[in-house]
Design a protein around this motif. Sequence first.
Motif, PDB file in Angstrom:
ATOM      1  N   GLU A   1      49.182  32.459  10.076  1.00  0.00           N
ATOM      2  CA  GLU A   1      49.591  32.547  11.482  1.00  0.00           C
ATOM      3  C   GLU A   1      50.804  31.649  11.745  1.00  0.00           C
ATOM      4  O   GLU A   1      51.730  32.053  12.447  1.00  0.00           O
ATOM      5  N   THR A   2      50.791  30.459  11.157  1.00  0.00           N
ATOM      6  CA  THR A   2      51.928  29.548  11.309  1.00  0.00           C
ATOM      7  C   THR A   2      53.183  30.181  10.733  1.00  0.00           C
ATOM      8  O   THR A   2      54.259  30.116  11.336  1.00  0.00           O
TER       9      THR A   2
ATOM     10  N   PRO B   1      45.905  27.219  14.069  1.00  0.00           N
ATOM     11  CA  PRO B   1      46.309  28.403  13.316  1.00  0.00           C
ATOM     12  C   PRO B   1      46.057  28.252  11.817  1.00  0.00           C
ATOM     13  O   PRO B   1      45.993  27.147  11.290  1.00  0.00           O
ATOM     14  N   THR B   2      45.923  29.396  11.168  1.00  0.00           N
ATOM     15  CA  THR B   2      45.879  29.399   9.711  1.00  0.00           C
ATOM     16  C   THR B   2      47.317  29.282   9.213  1.00  0.00           C
ATOM     17  O   THR B   2      48.266  29.403   9.999  1.00  0.00           O
TER      18      THR B   2
ATOM     19  N   ARG C   1      53.609  28.670  21.855  1.00  0.00           N
ATOM     20  CA  ARG C   1      52.730  28.126  20.815  1.00  0.00           C
ATOM     21  C   ARG C   1      53.265  26.851  20.166  1.00  0.00           C
ATOM     22  O   ARG C   1      52.735  26.390  19.173  1.00  0.00           O
TER      23      ARG C   1
ATOM     24  N   SER D   1      48.890  23.779   7.592  1.00  0.00           N
ATOM     25  CA  SER D   1      48.315  24.929   8.294  1.00  0.00           C
ATOM     26  C   SER D   1      48.919  25.095   9.685  1.00  0.00           C
ATOM     27  O   SER D   1      48.890  26.190  10.240  1.00  0.00           O
ATOM     28  N   ASN D   2      49.479  24.021  10.260  1.00  0.00           N
ATOM     29  CA  ASN D   2      50.078  24.164  11.596  1.00  0.00           C
ATOM     30  C   ASN D   2      51.437  23.476  11.691  1.00  0.00           C
ATOM     31  O   ASN D   2      51.926  23.235  12.789  1.00  0.00           O
TER      32      ASN D   2
END
Length: 167
Positions: free
Chosen positions: A58-59, A54-55, A109, A84-85
């Motif tokens: 998104e995270t 994920p970007t 996720r 980023s995650n």
Amino acid sequence: QKDDDIEEGDLPEHKRPPAPIDFSKIDPGKPESILKLTKKGKTLMMFVTVSGNPTEKETEEITSLWQGGLFNANYDVQRFIVGSNRAIFMLRDGGYAWEIKDFLINQERCADVTLEGQVYPGKGADENEKVKNKTKPEKAKKKKDAEKKSSNNIKEDNRATKQREEL
């Protein structure tokens, strides 16, 4: 009492006396029960890894949904994005950490949750990473140190010139 005195509940966490532990509630078969009782009332942080690639945005969105779900279940959790995650979930009362961990590892996720040095794989973890309750790579480091020590015994002297022998 003086007006300057600070009430016990208003003291910083490190100055408050620890809560008494009720040893009758400890299950000797479950070491986590001891941790739950010792962390009760103390601030605790857990790392959460989001699966996939994920970007940071998104995270942020995914962990925000998880935080909302926990908030709706009356858990006071603060969230900080650290990569980023990866995110840190900070809990005011560490006694609830294992319940929150159970919620998080059941999310689609969630790759893993790190709590008190233990890594718990989530639903979103790769199959090869789903080794239940693996610990941090400290053991591998200890192995490397042991190998270095044994290799040092083989090479007693690594100087460029040999030592002079006395006659």
